[in-house]
Design a protein around this motif. Structure first.
Motif, short mmCIF file in Angstrom:
data_model
loop_
_atom_site.label_atom_id
_atom_site.label_comp_id
_atom_site.label_asym_id
_atom_site.label_seq_id
_atom_site.Cartn_x
_atom_site.Cartn_y
_atom_site.Cartn_z
N ALA A 124 0.85 -1.19 0.00
CA ALA A 124 0.00 0.00 0.00
C ALA A 124 0.89 1.24 0.00
O ALA A 124 2.03 1.20 0.47
N PRO A 125 0.40 2.34 -0.53
CA PRO A 125 1.24 3.53 -0.72
C PRO A 125 1.81 4.14 0.55
O PRO A 125 2.77 4.91 0.48
N GLU A 126 1.27 3.80 1.72
CA GLU A 126 1.80 4.37 2.97
C GLU A 126 3.26 3.97 3.21
O GLU A 126 4.01 4.71 3.82
N LEU A 127 3.63 2.78 2.77
CA LEU A 127 5.00 2.26 2.89
C LEU A 127 5.59 2.50 4.28
O LEU A 127 6.70 3.00 4.42
N ARG A 128 4.85 2.07 5.31
CA ARG A 128 5.24 2.28 6.71
C ARG A 128 6.34 1.33 7.19
O ARG A 128 6.92 1.53 8.24
N ARG A 129 6.55 0.25 6.45
CA ARG A 129 7.50 -0.80 6.86
C ARG A 129 7.17 -1.32 8.26
O ARG A 129 8.03 -1.57 9.09
N GLU A 130 5.87 -1.50 8.48
CA GLU A 130 5.36 -1.99 9.76
C GLU A 130 5.47 -3.52 9.79
O GLU A 130 5.06 -4.18 8.85
N VAL A 131 6.02 -4.05 10.88
CA VAL A 131 6.18 -5.50 11.03
C VAL A 131 5.35 -5.94 12.24
O VAL A 131 5.49 -5.41 13.34
N LEU A 132 4.48 -6.92 11.99
CA LEU A 132 3.55 -7.39 13.01
C LEU A 132 3.52 -8.92 13.05
O LEU A 132 3.92 -9.58 12.09
N THR A 133 3.01 -9.44 14.16
CA THR A 133 2.75 -10.88 14.29
C THR A 133 1.29 -11.06 14.65
O THR A 133 0.76 -10.33 15.49
N GLN A 134 0.65 -12.02 14.00
CA GLN A 134 -0.73 -12.39 14.31
C GLN A 134 -0.72 -13.87 14.68
O GLN A 134 -0.53 -14.72 13.82
N ALA A 135 -0.88 -14.14 15.97
CA ALA A 135 -0.80 -15.52 16.44
C ALA A 135 -2.03 -16.33 16.07
O ALA A 135 -1.93 -17.51 15.73
N GLY A 136 -3.21 -15.71 16.12
CA GLY A 136 -4.45 -16.40 15.82
C GLY A 136 -4.82 -16.23 14.36
O GLY A 136 -4.03 -15.75 13.54
N GLY A 137 -6.04 -16.60 14.03
CA GLY A 137 -6.52 -16.50 12.66
C GLY A 137 -7.03 -15.12 12.31
O GLY A 137 -6.81 -14.15 13.05
N ALA A 138 -7.73 -15.04 11.19
CA ALA A 138 -8.26 -13.77 10.68
C ALA A 138 -9.03 -13.03 11.76
O ALA A 138 -9.82 -13.62 12.50
N GLY A 139 -8.78 -11.74 11.83
CA GLY A 139 -9.52 -10.89 12.77
C GLY A 139 -8.98 -10.90 14.19
O GLY A 139 -9.52 -10.21 15.05
N THR A 140 -7.93 -11.67 14.47
CA THR A 140 -7.38 -11.69 15.83
C THR A 140 -6.36 -10.57 15.99
O THR A 140 -5.91 -9.97 15.03
N VAL A 141 -6.00 -10.34 17.21
CA VAL A 141 -5.09 -9.26 17.57
C VAL A 141 -3.70 -9.47 16.97
O VAL A 141 -3.22 -10.60 16.87
N THR A 142 -3.09 -8.36 16.58
CA THR A 142 -1.70 -8.41 16.12
C THR A 142 -0.83 -7.73 17.17
O THR A 142 -1.30 -6.90 17.95
N SER A 143 0.45 -8.10 17.18
CA SER A 143 1.40 -7.44 18.07
C SER A 143 2.56 -6.92 17.23
O SER A 143 2.86 -7.47 16.16
N LYS A 144 3.19 -5.88 17.70
CA LYS A 144 4.30 -5.28 16.96
C LYS A 144 5.51 -6.19 16.97
O LYS A 144 5.81 -6.85 17.96
N GLY A 145 6.21 -6.23 15.85
CA GLY A 145 7.43 -6.99 15.73
C GLY A 145 7.19 -8.47 15.50
O GLY A 145 6.07 -8.92 15.31
#
Length: 153
Positions: A124-145
């Motif tokens: 996406a054009p924002e190009l934030r270089r954001e890195v996240l982890t999503q332990a659960g499935g779709a719609g679950t919480v993400t954590s940074k890094g």
């Protein structure tokens, strides 16, 4: 076969088990097709960073109805043709995510989806270089890094 880039085709970028099961046409508009070309070029860079290993596209473009059916958020980069969920031959999703995070690659979001064993990357054009982890499935919480690596003694 419509090739979007050297290694990625339109067919693999619009393939969707959910669309087939629900009999929904998962066809991009002209604007989405332009985004898919950009995304395919980004995936060529992903492939280069990951040692030119083959990449399997698990999910890329999702028409609005498909995105809703799979529980995607309304503003999903998938629905814009700007995101890909993928696996890499010979690499775990965690290893691929670490290599991409450490690289020069410009992206908007990189999400390690632990429960599915895939990496999600968006251009996406924002190009934030954001890195996240999503332990659960779709719609679950993400954590940074990314999660800390555990080493066996």
């Amino acid at each position: 076969m419509t090739r979007l880039s050297r290694h990625f085709t339109l067919a693999e970028m619009i393939a969707s088990d959910a669309a087939r099961a629900l009999d929904i046409a998962n066809l991009p508009t002209a604007a989405h097709l332009a985004n898919l070309r950009t995304t395919a070029l980004g995936m060529e860079q992903v492939r280069a960073v990951l040692g030119n290993r083959p990449i399997t596209i698990e999910s890329a473009y999702r028409a609005r109805r498909v995105n809703e059916a799979v529980g995607g958020v309304p503003n999903s980069a998938h629905a814009q043709g700007l995101a890909v969920d993928f696996t890499v031959a010979g690499l775990s999703a965690s290893a691929a995510a670490r290599m991409l995070q450490a690289s020069w690659l410009v992206f908007d979001q990189l999400i390690l989806e632990v429960s599915r064993g895939v990496c999600h990357i968006s251009f996406a054009p924002e190009l934030r270089r954001e890195v996240l982890t999503q332990a659960g499935g779709a719609g679950t919480v993400t954590s940074k890094g990314l999660p800390r690596e555990t080493r066996k003694a």
